[in-house]
Design a protein around this motif. Structure first.
Motif, mmCIF file in Angstrom:
data_model
loop_
_atom_site.group_PDB
_atom_site.id
_atom_site.type_symbol
_atom_site.label_atom_id
_atom_site.label_comp_id
_atom_site.label_asym_id
_atom_site.label_seq_id
_atom_site.Cartn_x
_atom_site.Cartn_y
_atom_site.Cartn_z
ATOM 1 N N VAL A 1 -9.595 3.512 1.671
ATOM 2 C CA VAL A 1 -10.711 4.384 0.947
ATOM 3 C C VAL A 1 -10.056 5.668 0.434
ATOM 4 O O VAL A 1 -10.455 6.110 -0.671
ATOM 5 N N ALA A 2 -9.109 6.260 1.100
ATOM 6 C CA ALA A 2 -8.353 7.366 0.706
ATOM 7 C C ALA A 2 -7.397 6.993 -0.719
ATOM 8 O O ALA A 2 -7.387 7.888 -1.603
ATOM 9 N N ALA A 3 -6.950 5.871 -0.872
ATOM 10 C CA ALA A 3 -6.075 5.580 -2.150
ATOM 11 C C ALA A 3 -7.207 5.475 -3.274
ATOM 12 O O ALA A 3 -6.886 6.065 -4.425
ATOM 13 N N ASN A 4 -8.278 4.996 -2.924
ATOM 14 C CA ASN A 4 -9.603 4.907 -4.130
ATOM 15 C C ASN A 4 -9.996 6.236 -4.470
ATOM 16 O O ASN A 4 -10.088 6.280 -5.709
ATOM 17 N N ALA A 5 -10.110 7.014 -3.286
ATOM 18 C CA ALA A 5 -10.459 8.507 -3.734
ATOM 19 C C ALA A 5 -9.620 8.994 -4.529
ATOM 20 O O ALA A 5 -10.101 9.911 -5.504
#
Lengths: 215, 217
Positions: B203-207
């Motif tokens: 999720v963090a990498a996508n954000a």
């Protein structure tokens, strides 16, 4: 869930034209009719109807201005938001679903562009404040350093123009630098005047972004 | 300042440039298209591992089955919300759609840790085995996220960060669902933490990246 497979989460938006057509008991208000007309024009524009497209865009200007004003955009910046929104509408016109509200679709794009304008305005103000401060600290700047700065700015502009996509670079060179008329530039490049003008709009936006860090 | 006349000339210029466009497919149909890739991965994994061990685990410990169902529904709901939010004018409330299935997923996984007996055919994962789970979830999330970002770029995500968060959640939940096919470990605090860490990373990498990739031009 509705017939088109979407949840009722968007219930606050205007119902689809089909739904409204099925309830003839209450006559549609003038604004509802106008919106329905805009939706129909945009649907026709998606199929390539130029007249419908120009009508819906012209009809959208007032709505875009209203949205931008509501977001707090200054009066002198309203037309910039209008033009940025129209360019975005042109690029993403395939995302409009004629079964849904045209005004809600347009207002979302206009609102986004208004926020972008407010942000870039804020950045510019901060930079200008900073520049004034710099000027105060160096009041005795001589002509030589002003010249050097101008040369540096010119070089940055040339570099930024060189990095533009070919079509946009061509528009800036022909219309902006050589000051040719649209007709002359169109004859010279073999492109349509409309395409040149759109490219110039896009190029100026890209240059603003590169030179002022607005993107 | 741009003059009103210049609005008119821009409209005329855009009209001159007009060509017919293919309308974007409805969000639910685009969600189905993305889920087809997840299904293809699932079929490959089932062909390799078979469904018997998974079904035996679920029959023995229903909390594992509930957690898996929660993960699958979270993936579907997050993907549907992402595709819907990428269309201008759609309500921000769509972002809440994955919340109920995510609560089922997290709740059932957490309850599994409270069991004092092991589900059939499982063991408690060692730290090294837990790391494999992390690599599996992150590894499968990469192609799933990439496909969704590519599909979303054809739309117009006006809330790029929120959309990217949903892309991350959908990809991580889908990868965790796929892991269920070959996950021979029982629910335990370490395993649950590893899964949570993997989902958090995705999720963090996508954000961080997706937000930029999806930002309107």
């Amino acid at each position: 869930m509705t017939a088109d497979g979407s949840l009722v989460l968007d219930g606050g938006l205007a119902p689809s034209p089909d739904c409204r057509a099925a309830v003839p008991a209450e006559p549609a208000s003038a604004s509802e009719q106008a919106e329905r007309q805009r939706a129909a024009w945009m649907a026709a524009a998606q199929a390539g109807d130029r007249r419908a497209y120009e009508r819906v865009l012209a009809d959208s200007v007032a709505l875009i201005r209203a949205v931008a004003r509501r977001q707090g955009v200054a009066t002198d910046a309203l037309d910039d938001v209008v033009q940025e929104t129209l360019l975005t509408v042109h690029r993403v016109r395939h995302t409009y679903d004629p079964a849904r509200s045209y005004d809600a679709w347009l207002a979302a794009i206009a609102s986004r562009r208004a926020i972008d304008a407010l942000r870039s305005h804020g950045r510019r103000e901060r930079r200008e404040l900073h520049d004034e401060f710099a000027l105060d600290r160096h009041p005795g700047r001589d002509d030589a350093s002003a010249d050097a700065e101008r040369r540096q700015q010119a070089r940055r502009l040339r570099e930024a123009i060189a990095q533009l996509p070919p079509g946009q670079r061509e528009a800036v060179e022909q219309l902006g630098l050589r000051e040719q008329s649209l007709a002359e530039a169109a004859a010279h490049t073999g492109r349509k005047a409309g395409a040149l003008k759109v490219n110039l709009h896009r190029a100026l936006k890209a240059l603003r972004g590169r030179l002022h860090g607005e993107d | 300042m741009a003059e009103p006349r210049s609005n008119d000339s821009l409209i005329a210029a855009l009209g001159a440039e007009l060509v017919p466009v293919r309308r974007l497919l409805p969000p639910w149909l685009r969600t189905v298209g993305w889920l087809a890739l997840v299904a293809a991965f699932a079929l490959l994994l089932l062909a390799h591992y078979g469904d018997a061990p998974m079904l035996r685990r679920w029959a023995g410990a229903p909390d594992l089955a509930w957690a898996a169902l929660g993960a699958v529904l979270t993936a579907v709901a997050a993907a549907w919300a992402a595709f819907t939010l990428a269309v201008p004018g759609r309500s921000r409330a769509w972002a809440w759609l994955p919340l109920p299935p995510a609560l089922l997923w997290i709740g059932a996984s957490g309850l599994g840790c409270l069991r004092t007996w092991l589900a059939p055919g499982t063991s408690i994962a060692t730290l090294h085995q837990s790391a494999d789970c992390l690599v599996f979830i992150v590894g499968f999330s990469i192609p799933l996220s990439a496909l969704m970002v590519w599909l979303l770029r054809r739309a117009c995500p006006l809330r790029p960060l929120l959309t990217a968060l949903l892309v991350g959640l959908a990809s991580a939940a889908a990868s965790a669902s796929l892991l269920e096919i070959c996950h021979a470990f029982d629910a335990a605090a370490t395993d649950l933490l590893t899964h949570a860490l993997a989902v958090g990373i995705v999720v963090a990498a996508n954000a961080a990246m997706g937000g930029r990739l999806l930002a309107p031009k």
